[in-house]
Design an enzyme around this catalytic site. Structure first.
Site, PDB file in Angstrom:
ATOM      1  N   ARG A 187       0.849  -1.202   0.000  1.00  0.00           N
ATOM      2  CA  ARG A 187       0.000   0.000   0.000  1.00  0.00           C
ATOM      3  C   ARG A 187       0.879   1.245   0.000  1.00  0.00           C
ATOM      4  O   ARG A 187       2.085   1.179   0.270  1.00  0.00           O
ATOM      5  CB  ARG A 187      -0.916   0.015   1.234  1.00  0.00           C
ATOM      6  CG  ARG A 187      -0.173   0.153   2.535  1.00  0.00           C
ATOM      7  CD  ARG A 187      -1.095   0.329   3.744  1.00  0.00           C
ATOM      8  NE  ARG A 187      -0.304   0.482   4.964  1.00  0.00           N
ATOM      9  CZ  ARG A 187      -0.799   0.769   6.151  1.00  0.00           C
ATOM     10  NH1 ARG A 187      -2.111   0.910   6.318  1.00  0.00           N
ATOM     11  NH2 ARG A 187      -0.020   0.913   7.192  1.00  0.00           N
ATOM     12  N   GLN A 230       2.304   2.189  13.182  1.00  0.00           N
ATOM     13  CA  GLN A 230       2.804   2.116  14.563  1.00  0.00           C
ATOM     14  C   GLN A 230       4.261   1.644  14.588  1.00  0.00           C
ATOM     15  O   GLN A 230       5.087   2.161  15.334  1.00  0.00           O
ATOM     16  CB  GLN A 230       1.930   1.146  15.395  1.00  0.00           C
ATOM     17  CG  GLN A 230       0.557   1.668  15.761  1.00  0.00           C
ATOM     18  CD  GLN A 230      -0.530   1.369  14.727  1.00  0.00           C
ATOM     19  OE1 GLN A 230      -0.262   1.253  13.543  1.00  0.00           O
ATOM     20  NE2 GLN A 230      -1.779   1.277  15.179  1.00  0.00           N
ATOM     21  N   HIS A 258      -4.462   8.324   4.288  1.00  0.00           N
ATOM     22  CA  HIS A 258      -4.873   7.151   3.518  1.00  0.00           C
ATOM     23  C   HIS A 258      -4.905   7.432   2.018  1.00  0.00           C
ATOM     24  O   HIS A 258      -5.406   8.474   1.575  1.00  0.00           O
ATOM     25  CB  HIS A 258      -6.272   6.694   3.945  1.00  0.00           C
ATOM     26  CG  HIS A 258      -6.376   6.380   5.397  1.00  0.00           C
ATOM     27  ND1 HIS A 258      -5.641   5.388   6.009  1.00  0.00           N
ATOM     28  CD2 HIS A 258      -7.137   6.927   6.393  1.00  0.00           C
ATOM     29  CE1 HIS A 258      -5.941   5.338   7.295  1.00  0.00           C
ATOM     30  NE2 HIS A 258      -6.844   6.271   7.556  1.00  0.00           N
TER      31      HIS A 258
HETATM   32  O1  LIG Z   1      -0.753   1.325   9.899  1.00  0.00           O
HETATM   33  C1  LIG Z   1      -1.961   1.231  10.203  1.00  0.00           C
HETATM   34  N1  LIG Z   1      -2.302   1.145  11.518  1.00  0.00           N
HETATM   35  C2  LIG Z   1      -3.605   1.026  11.929  1.00  0.00           C
HETATM   36  O2  LIG Z   1      -3.888   0.934  13.161  1.00  0.00           O
HETATM   37  C3  LIG Z   1      -4.591   1.022  10.937  1.00  0.00           C
HETATM   38  N2  LIG Z   1      -5.956   0.949  10.985  1.00  0.00           N
HETATM   39  C4  LIG Z   1      -6.407   1.035   9.710  1.00  0.00           C
HETATM   40  O3  LIG Z   1      -7.619   1.027   9.372  1.00  0.00           O
HETATM   41  N3  LIG Z   1      -5.356   1.132   8.837  1.00  0.00           N
HETATM   42  C5  LIG Z   1      -4.216   1.134   9.579  1.00  0.00           C
HETATM   43  N4  LIG Z   1      -2.907   1.244   9.242  1.00  0.00           N
END
Ligand SMILES: O=c1[nH]c(=O)c2[nH]c(=O)[nH]c2[nH]1
Length: 309
Positions: A187, A230, A258
């Site tokens: 992604r 994270q 996103h």
């Molecule tokens: O890196 C991500 N952490 C998330 O906690 C999360 N939650 C989500 O919907 N997409 C992502 N991407």
């Protein structure tokens, strides 16, 4: 129907009120300094906030301003100090802190700066001596908090926007009846980094450390194969702490900007991870503090710093 008599408001004589924590000063003083010692000018552009803490009770309860260093005076002091040069924002704020705590009744305060970057315009093939363009890059931030002889310094930056077009996955998360998100092993990962870092002391090369922390954040973002934002956050903070002994804590706030793959099938087209809708909201917001094990206590360093958990 039963009616209840309203409870009478307590008369003011029956209650004792007390002034709590307070601070005051001039917010967002816009300061631009041109250094023109040579034909090649330098420009420094800051937004400075000065807030004093101390014994200001008489002003609040009785309108006695004999200990109120006017916010206008605080603003003027910022400009007057700039006459001698600005330099690193951390150093400039430490000068202000030292000055204002010289008033007997001022025992501390909080001084904050945003530092806005300008680049030289390239004209006729060369960097121009005195024409500049605001860089659309990050804003450097600094906060100095002083309480008596204790002083804390935070460096930082905001709006450092970065994107990886691959090298990011997100899968393995729990699924329940409300989960629609698909798992992905490729992604787009994009974020606008807000970072603050806490120094252990004040004997620091502020500008060199800032440049190095910025470079470290970017390198860690680029080179971490991400299984979650994270994980990327932690890797970025860890890299900063490992490379900079003067820094003992890093806080990061990372919006997950996103990028959704657009369904082009209604148009009879495939979309092999090439065309995205860059959504601006809502966005995931990933925040954490990472510190070294033997970090000295944070004291009042983070007071009034918004935007972190
Ligand atoms: O890196 C991500 N952490 C998330 O906690 C999360 N939650 C989500 O919907 N997409 C992502 N991407």
């Amino acid at each position: 129907m039963t009616t209840t008599a309203p409870t009478p408001a307590p008369s003011s004589a029956a209650r004792t009120v007390r002034l709590g924590a307070n601070q005051y000063g001039k917010a967002e003083v816009r300061l631009v300094r041109v250094t023109r010692d040579t034909a090649r000018h330098e420009i420094e552009d800051l937004t400075v906030t000065s807030q004093l803490r101390g014994d200001f009770a008489a002003s609040h309860v009785a309108g006695d301003n004999s200990q109120v260093v006017a916010t206008d005076t605080q603003k003027n002091t910022v400009y007057a100090f700039a006459r001698d040069g600005v330099g690193a924002p951390e150093a400039f704020l430490l000068r202000l802190a030292e000055h204002f705590t010289g008033f007997a009744w001022v025992d501390g305060g909080r001084w904050e700066a945003l530092s806005h970057a300008w680049d030289r315009i390239v004209a006729e093939g060369a960097e121009h001596d005195h024409a500049f363009v605001r860089t659309g890059q990050e804003t450097r931030t600094a906060v100095v908090t002083r309480d008596g002889d204790d002083v804390w310094v935070l460096g930082g930056l905001t709006d450092l926007t970065v994107l990886k077009s691959t090298g990011s996955e997100f899968h393995g998360f729990p699924r329940d009846r409300y989960t629609t998100l698909g798992e992905t092993d490729d992604r787009v990962l994009a974020t606008a980094v807000t970072a603050r870092w806490r120094y252990a002391g004040t004997d620091v090369d502020w500008d060199a450390t800032y440049a190095s922390v910025r470079a470290t954040l970017l390198e860690a973002f680029a080179t971490t194969h991400s299984l979650a934002l994270q994980q990327t956050l932690y890797a970025m903070a860890e890299a900063v702490l490992v490379a900079h002994p003067a820094i003992v804590e890093v806080r990061l706030s990372l919006p997950n900007k996103h990028h959704f793959l657009v369904d082009l099938s209604p148009f009879g087209l495939d979309n092999p991870n090439e065309v995205f809708y860059a959504a601006d909201r809502p966005y995931g917001l990933i925040e954490a503090s990472v510190s070294v094990e033997d970090a000295p206590p944070a004291g009042r360093a983070w007071e009034s710093v918004a935007g972190f958990c």
